[in-house]
Design an enzyme around this catalytic site. Structure first.
Site, mmCIF file in Angstrom:
data_model
loop_
_atom_site.group_PDB
_atom_site.id
_atom_site.type_symbol
_atom_site.label_atom_id
_atom_site.label_comp_id
_atom_site.label_asym_id
_atom_site.label_seq_id
_atom_site.Cartn_x
_atom_site.Cartn_y
_atom_site.Cartn_z
ATOM 1 N N LYS A 42 0.804 -1.229 0.000
ATOM 2 C CA LYS A 42 0.000 0.000 0.000
ATOM 3 C C LYS A 42 0.833 1.273 0.000
ATOM 4 O O LYS A 42 0.284 2.362 -0.168
ATOM 5 C CB LYS A 42 -0.972 -0.010 1.173
ATOM 6 C CG LYS A 42 -1.960 -1.143 1.113
ATOM 7 C CD LYS A 42 -2.892 -0.962 -0.069
ATOM 8 C CE LYS A 42 -3.453 -2.287 -0.515
ATOM 9 N NZ LYS A 42 -4.231 -2.216 -1.725
HETATM 10 N N1 PMP Z 1 -3.534 -7.732 1.765
HETATM 11 C C1 PMP Z 1 -3.341 -6.820 2.711
HETATM 12 C C2 PMP Z 1 -2.498 -7.163 3.889
HETATM 13 C C3 PMP Z 1 -3.957 -5.548 2.626
HETATM 14 O O1 PMP Z 1 -3.780 -4.631 3.595
HETATM 15 C C4 PMP Z 1 -4.776 -5.272 1.509
HETATM 16 C C5 PMP Z 1 -5.478 -3.931 1.401
HETATM 17 N N2 PMP Z 1 -6.473 -3.800 2.398
HETATM 18 C C6 PMP Z 1 -4.960 -6.263 0.538
HETATM 19 C C7 PMP Z 1 -4.303 -7.483 0.693
HETATM 20 C C8 PMP Z 1 -5.902 -6.088 -0.624
HETATM 21 O O2 PMP Z 1 -5.543 -5.091 -1.523
HETATM 22 P P1 PMP Z 1 -6.625 -4.361 -2.406
HETATM 23 O O3 PMP Z 1 -7.301 -3.323 -1.539
HETATM 24 O O4 PMP Z 1 -5.834 -3.702 -3.496
HETATM 25 O O5 PMP Z 1 -7.606 -5.340 -2.919
#
Ligand code: PMP
Length: 310
Positions: A42
Site C-alpha cells: 500500500k
Molecule cells: N492484503 C493486505 C495485507 C492488505 O492490507 C490489503 C489492502 N487492504 C490487501 C491485501 C488487498 O488489496 P486491495 O485493496 O488492493 O484489494
C-alpha cells in the site's frame, strides 16, 4: 545509490520463486511487497493517490487527508502525506492489528476508530462524514478512486512483466487477494494484455461475499469484501477462491518454516489459492502472486499460534 527520501524506496520489490511442492510441477512466483518502506504493497497506493490528487490540483498546503482503511493503506498514505507536510486522519475499524495502528500514529497520523461490527462500510461512512465537517479535507477513497488500480497498473504490473520477459518465462496465471480490489484489477489489466490466455484468480476469505453467502468476520486481515468492488465491473476475475482462515494461517506457518518468509495472512491465502489453481493448469506452468505484507505486523494477534487457538 544514495536515496534522498523514503518515497524513493517504494517499489522494485523482489520477485521470488517459492520452494513449494505443487501439483503439475507448477512454479509459483511471489512479489514480496513487505520490502516497501512502510512494510506493505500500500506504500505504492499512498504515494500514487497523493501524486494524482496533487496533479489534479486537489491539495493545498493546509489539506487534511481523510481515508477509511484496514491499516496498510493508512500507513502508505501517512508516509505520502508526511512527505508533503499534510495532516492525515485515518478511519480504522477497531478490530485491525495494533501494530498497523501504532505505525500510522508514529508517522504522525491521527486515528478515528469505528466499531468492528459496522465493518469497512462503517469506516467509509464515518470518513465521508468527517470530510463534510473538516474544511479543506481530501478523501482519496480507495474503494471508488480509479487511481487505485492505476497505482498497480503503472508500477507493480510492469515490474512483473519486465522480470518474466527478461527471464523468458511464460505466465499462465495471476493470483491476488481483494480488499478494495485495486491490486487485482490494476495488475490483471496489464498482465492479460501481455500474456494472452492468462487466468486471473481472485482470493477472498470465508465471510467475504464474492462467491455468494453472507458477510461475516474472519481472521485473515486485509482481504475480504462486503460489496462487489467497483473495479471488477471492467476486470472480472476468471476464478474466485474462498480460503478459510485455517488454510491461510497454515500457509503463513509453512512459508516461515520452509521458505524463511514472514508473511501476513492475506499472503497465506494467496498461496493457498495458488496451490488450488495449480491443479487446473498444464504441467510446468508459471503462476505469479502477490504477498502484500509481513507477519511482523500481526504478532500481537499471535499469527503463528493460530492452530492452538482454535
Ligand atoms: N492484503 C493486505 C495485507 C492488505 O492490507 C490489503 C489492502 N487492504 C490487501 C491485501 C488487498 O488489496 P486491495 O485493496 O488492493 O484489494
Amino acid at each position: 545509490m544514495i536515496y534522498q527520501d523514503v518515497s524513493q524506496l517504494i517499489g522494485q520489490t523482489p520477485l521470488m520463486k517459492l520452494a513449494v511442492e505443487t501439483p503439475n510441477h507448477v512454479s509459483i512466483y511471489a512479489k514480496l511487497e513487505m520490502f516497501n518502506p512502510g512494510g506493505s504493497i500500500k506504500d505504492r497506493l499512498g504515494e500514487y493517490l497523493m501524486d494524482d490528487a496533487q496533479k489534479k490540483g486537489l491539495l493545498t498546503a493546509e489539506t487534511t487527508i481523510i481515508e477509511p482503511t484496514a491499516g496498510n493503506t493508512g500507513i502508505g498514505l501517512a508516509l505520502a502525506a508526511q512527505k508533503r507536510g499534510l495532516k492525515t486522519i485515518l478511519v480504522v475499524p477497531e478490530k485491525f492489528s495494533q501494530e498497523k495502528q501504532i505505525l500510522m500514529r508514529a508517522l504522525g497520523a491521527k486515528i478515528v476508530h469505528t466499531p468492528s461490527g459496522s465493518g469497512i462500510k462503517g469506516a467509509i461512512a464515518k470518513a465521508k462524514k468527517l470530510a463534510t465537517q473538516i474544511p479543506d479535507s481530501y478523501l482519496p477513497l480507495q474503494f471508488e478512486n480509479l487511481a487505485n488500480p492505476a497505482a498497480y497498473a503503472t508500477s507493480l504490473a510492469p515490474e512483473i512483466v519486465t522480470e518474466f520477459t527478461k527471464n523468458k518465462l511464460s505466465l499462465a496465471a495471476f493470483v491476488a487477494g481483494a480488499g478494495s480490489g485495486g491490486t487485482f484489477a490494476g495488475i490483471t489489466q496489464v498482465l492479460k494484455q501481455k500474456f494472452p490466455g492468462l487466468t486471473a484468480a481472485v482470493v477472498e476469505p470465508e465471510g467475504s461475499i464474492l462467491n455468494g453467502g453472507a458477510s461475516h468476520s474472519h481472521l485473515t486481515e486485509g482481504i475480504g469484501v462486503e460489496f462487489i468492488p467497483l473495479f471488477f465491473a471492467k476486470t472480472k476475475p476468471d476464478v474466485i477462491y474462498t480460503i478459510s482462515d485455517r488454510e491461510a494461517f497454515e500457509q503463513v506457518k509453512q512459508l516461515a518454516l520452509t521458505n524463511g518468509l514472514f508473511v501476513g495472512s492475506s499472503s497465506g491465502a494467496a498461496l493457498a489459492a495458488s496451490l488450488k489453481l495449480a491443479k487446473e493448469l498444464p504441467q510446468n506452468s508459471n503462476i505469479v502472486t502477490i504477498f502484500p505484507d509481513s507477519s511482523e505486523r500481526y504478532l500481537s494477534k499471535h499469527i503463528y499460534r493460530f492452530e492452538e487457538e482454535i
